[in-house]
Write an enzyme that holds these catalytic residues in place. Sequence first.
Site, PDB file in Angstrom:
ATOM      1  N   HIS A  71       3.072   0.054  -3.029  1.00 43.97           N
ATOM      2  CA  HIS A  71       3.501  -1.344  -3.163  1.00 43.97           C
ATOM      3  C   HIS A  71       4.992  -1.490  -3.443  1.00 43.97           C
ATOM      4  O   HIS A  71       5.416  -2.258  -4.320  1.00 43.97           O
ATOM      5  CB  HIS A  71       2.694  -2.035  -4.257  1.00 43.97           C
ATOM      6  CG  HIS A  71       1.233  -2.217  -3.926  1.00 43.97           C
ATOM      7  ND1 HIS A  71       0.750  -2.283  -2.640  1.00 43.97           N
ATOM      8  CD2 HIS A  71       0.137  -2.357  -4.735  1.00 43.97           C
ATOM      9  CE1 HIS A  71      -0.563  -2.454  -2.658  1.00 43.97           C
ATOM     10  NE2 HIS A  71      -0.960  -2.498  -3.911  1.00 43.97           N
ATOM     11  N   GLU A  86      -6.111  -8.172   1.355  1.00 45.40           N
ATOM     12  CA  GLU A  86      -4.668  -8.083   1.597  1.00 45.40           C
ATOM     13  C   GLU A  86      -4.420  -8.003   3.101  1.00 45.40           C
ATOM     14  O   GLU A  86      -4.767  -7.003   3.734  1.00 45.40           O
ATOM     15  CB  GLU A  86      -4.101  -6.848   0.899  1.00 45.40           C
ATOM     16  CG  GLU A  86      -4.281  -6.884  -0.606  1.00 45.40           C
ATOM     17  CD  GLU A  86      -4.245  -5.490  -1.218  1.00 45.40           C
ATOM     18  OE1 GLU A  86      -3.211  -4.824  -1.117  1.00 45.40           O
ATOM     19  OE2 GLU A  86      -5.261  -5.065  -1.793  1.00 45.40           O
ATOM     20  N   HIS A  94      -1.147 -10.213  -3.127  1.00 49.14           N
ATOM     21  CA  HIS A  94      -2.111  -9.374  -3.853  1.00 49.14           C
ATOM     22  C   HIS A  94      -2.953 -10.181  -4.847  1.00 49.14           C
ATOM     23  O   HIS A  94      -3.172  -9.748  -5.981  1.00 49.14           O
ATOM     24  CB  HIS A  94      -1.363  -8.248  -4.568  1.00 49.14           C
ATOM     25  CG  HIS A  94      -2.175  -7.022  -4.832  1.00 49.14           C
ATOM     26  ND1 HIS A  94      -3.224  -6.985  -5.719  1.00 49.14           N
ATOM     27  CD2 HIS A  94      -2.097  -5.777  -4.304  1.00 49.14           C
ATOM     28  CE1 HIS A  94      -3.734  -5.765  -5.731  1.00 49.14           C
ATOM     29  NE2 HIS A  94      -3.078  -5.010  -4.893  1.00 49.14           N
ATOM     30  N   TYR A 107      -6.125 -11.372  -6.670  1.00 51.34           N
ATOM     31  CA  TYR A 107      -7.486 -10.923  -6.946  1.00 51.34           C
ATOM     32  C   TYR A 107      -8.344 -12.163  -7.065  1.00 51.34           C
ATOM     33  O   TYR A 107      -8.034 -13.060  -7.867  1.00 51.34           O
ATOM     34  CB  TYR A 107      -7.572 -10.207  -8.294  1.00 51.34           C
ATOM     35  CG  TYR A 107      -7.055  -8.808  -8.328  1.00 51.34           C
ATOM     36  CD1 TYR A 107      -7.900  -7.732  -8.122  1.00 51.34           C
ATOM     37  CD2 TYR A 107      -5.720  -8.564  -8.616  1.00 51.34           C
ATOM     38  CE1 TYR A 107      -7.430  -6.425  -8.187  1.00 51.34           C
ATOM     39  CE2 TYR A 107      -5.242  -7.263  -8.687  1.00 51.34           C
ATOM     40  CZ  TYR A 107      -6.102  -6.206  -8.470  1.00 51.34           C
ATOM     41  OH  TYR A 107      -5.631  -4.918  -8.544  1.00 51.34           O
ATOM     42  N   ASP A 110     -11.426   0.310  -0.801  1.00 46.59           N
ATOM     43  CA  ASP A 110      -9.964   0.224  -0.879  1.00 46.59           C
ATOM     44  C   ASP A 110      -9.449   0.638   0.497  1.00 46.59           C
ATOM     45  O   ASP A 110      -8.762   1.640   0.640  1.00 46.59           O
ATOM     46  CB  ASP A 110      -9.465   1.156  -2.003  1.00 46.59           C
ATOM     47  CG  ASP A 110      -8.023   0.873  -2.400  1.00 46.59           C
ATOM     48  OD1 ASP A 110      -7.353   0.116  -1.677  1.00 46.59           O
ATOM     49  OD2 ASP A 110      -7.575   1.428  -3.422  1.00 46.59           O
ATOM     50  N   ASN A 164       0.830  -1.199   0.000  1.00 44.46           N
ATOM     51  CA  ASN A 164       0.000   0.000   0.000  1.00 44.46           C
ATOM     52  C   ASN A 164       0.875   1.264   0.000  1.00 44.46           C
ATOM     53  O   ASN A 164       2.038   1.220  -0.384  1.00 44.46           O
ATOM     54  CB  ASN A 164      -1.040  -0.022   1.117  1.00 44.46           C
ATOM     55  CG  ASN A 164      -2.266   0.802   0.735  1.00 44.46           C
ATOM     56  OD1 ASN A 164      -2.256   2.028   0.842  1.00 44.46           O
ATOM     57  ND2 ASN A 164      -3.301   0.154   0.242  1.00 44.46           N
ATOM     58  N   ARG A 165       0.272   2.390   0.427  1.00 44.40           N
ATOM     59  CA  ARG A 165       0.899   3.690   0.163  1.00 44.40           C
ATOM     60  C   ARG A 165       1.749   4.214   1.310  1.00 44.40           C
ATOM     61  O   ARG A 165       1.402   4.022   2.489  1.00 44.40           O
ATOM     62  CB  ARG A 165      -0.201   4.721  -0.152  1.00 44.40           C
ATOM     63  CG  ARG A 165      -0.878   4.433  -1.468  1.00 44.40           C
ATOM     64  CD  ARG A 165      -2.074   5.335  -1.738  1.00 44.40           C
ATOM     65  NE  ARG A 165      -2.648   5.016  -3.044  1.00 44.40           N
ATOM     66  CZ  ARG A 165      -3.429   3.961  -3.280  1.00 44.40           C
ATOM     67  NH1 ARG A 165      -3.780   3.153  -2.301  1.00 44.40           N
ATOM     68  NH2 ARG A 165      -3.860   3.715  -4.487  1.00 44.40           N
TER      69      ARG A 165
HETATM   70  C1  BGC Z   1      -4.432  -0.685  -3.474  1.00 44.98           C
HETATM   71  C2  BGC Z   1      -5.111   0.092  -4.559  1.00 44.98           C
HETATM   72  C3  BGC Z   1      -4.262   0.016  -5.767  1.00 44.98           C
HETATM   73  C4  BGC Z   1      -4.115  -1.419  -6.134  1.00 44.98           C
HETATM   74  C5  BGC Z   1      -3.246  -1.602  -7.313  1.00 44.98           C
HETATM   75  C6  BGC Z   1      -4.342  -2.093  -3.920  1.00 44.98           C
HETATM   76  O1  BGC Z   1      -3.711  -2.845  -2.959  1.00 44.98           O
HETATM   77  O2  BGC Z   1      -5.083  -0.587  -2.250  1.00 44.98           O
HETATM   78  O3  BGC Z   1      -5.347   1.402  -4.179  1.00 44.98           O
HETATM   79  O4  BGC Z   1      -4.774   0.754  -6.829  1.00 44.98           O
HETATM   80  O5  BGC Z   1      -3.582  -2.148  -5.081  1.00 44.98           O
HETATM   81  O6  BGC Z   1      -3.444  -2.848  -7.795  1.00 44.98           O
END
Ligand code: BGC
Length: 352
Positions: A111, A316, A182, A184, A254, A85-86
């Site tokens: 990430h 996540e 990560h 999906y 998110d 994350n950020r």
């Molecule tokens: C984040 C999203 C991001 C994405 C990218 C996620 O884990 O929370 O904000 O755009 O990853 O795949």
Amino acid sequence: MTIYTLPDTKAFESCLNNKNTHLLTLANRAGMQIALSDYGARLVSVLVPNRHGDLVDVVLGFDSIDAYRNAQEQYHGATIGRFANRIAAGHFYLGEASFPLVQNNAENSLHGGPEGFHRKVWDRQVSLKKQVDFYYVSPDGEEGFPGTLNTCVSYELTNENEIKIHFRATTDKTTVVNLTNHAYFNLNGEGNGDILNHFIEIPSTHFIPINDKQIPTGELLPVEDTAFDFREAKKIAQGINTPVDQIHYATGYDHGFVNESPISSPAAAAYSEESGILLEVFTDQPSIHLYTGNFLADDQGKSGNRYLKHGGFCFEAQHYPDSPNQPHFPTVILNPGEELKQTIIYKFSIKK
Ligand code: BGC
């Protein structure tokens, strides 16, 4: 009906940065099969039986290494590091020392930066066809992060239809680390429509609100009477269009949820009525981040179908976003002599 199979291993055999890449497969006695790639230490496929006993690939991804390299969405199934994350403005301090990072999400670092762990070819070791261990040594200063980080991620497939992911890391200088997976998921099968009709259940009483740059505000807010209350299972569709800033900032979910569940009970679960498949996530991490694939944009997936907005969701298990800049969040500091250990378990079953 789509017949799901594992991708062709040959399409994953390549050479990147002088390292050979591979597709590795594991199967269990219950008939479940998974495929993993050493490119990003990632989950490529997860074939699980639906309520009719047909195998469904519930993880989004691609059928060749080139497709992973060229995709708009780079994080499919990958190990995320050094920092999931950020990190706000791509910058943090450790004591007096300032660490500028590579910015890849407007001014933020996302990430681990553009050349994060998802873009690395990991060394690998397969044991007893039950477990694959991936290793990567991230050099001091990579993407701006201090310390040489020795990292190991192992994937085990149990006969109880669980994927157990264990992460370990050590460093030679004080640093910050936040690792996750990560994947999906689409429990109706990858490429088979969106996930808005999936039920989600998250026992958390609090979530981590964000600002318009998707950075935590620093508060932990009660989920009660909000679109973030998943303490009783509800469909994603039920809350995702709620006209509130929190949903608007991310064009969907998110957000981190504060995880107080012990590893023996699910921190989050998802269920599809269509397939009957239930996914439960068990973890020792302080947060479960629910991401509803809001920024998925048109990559062509394994089955040939395109991955559109909300075509998959992620659970996540990780530390809170931007923790290095928010000292009251659980610490993400790793010191020399310490070993980071964390676990994520994805367990699949048919809901009774
Ligand atoms: C984040 C999203 C991001 C994405 C990218 C996620 O884990 O929370 O904000 O755009 O990853 O795949």
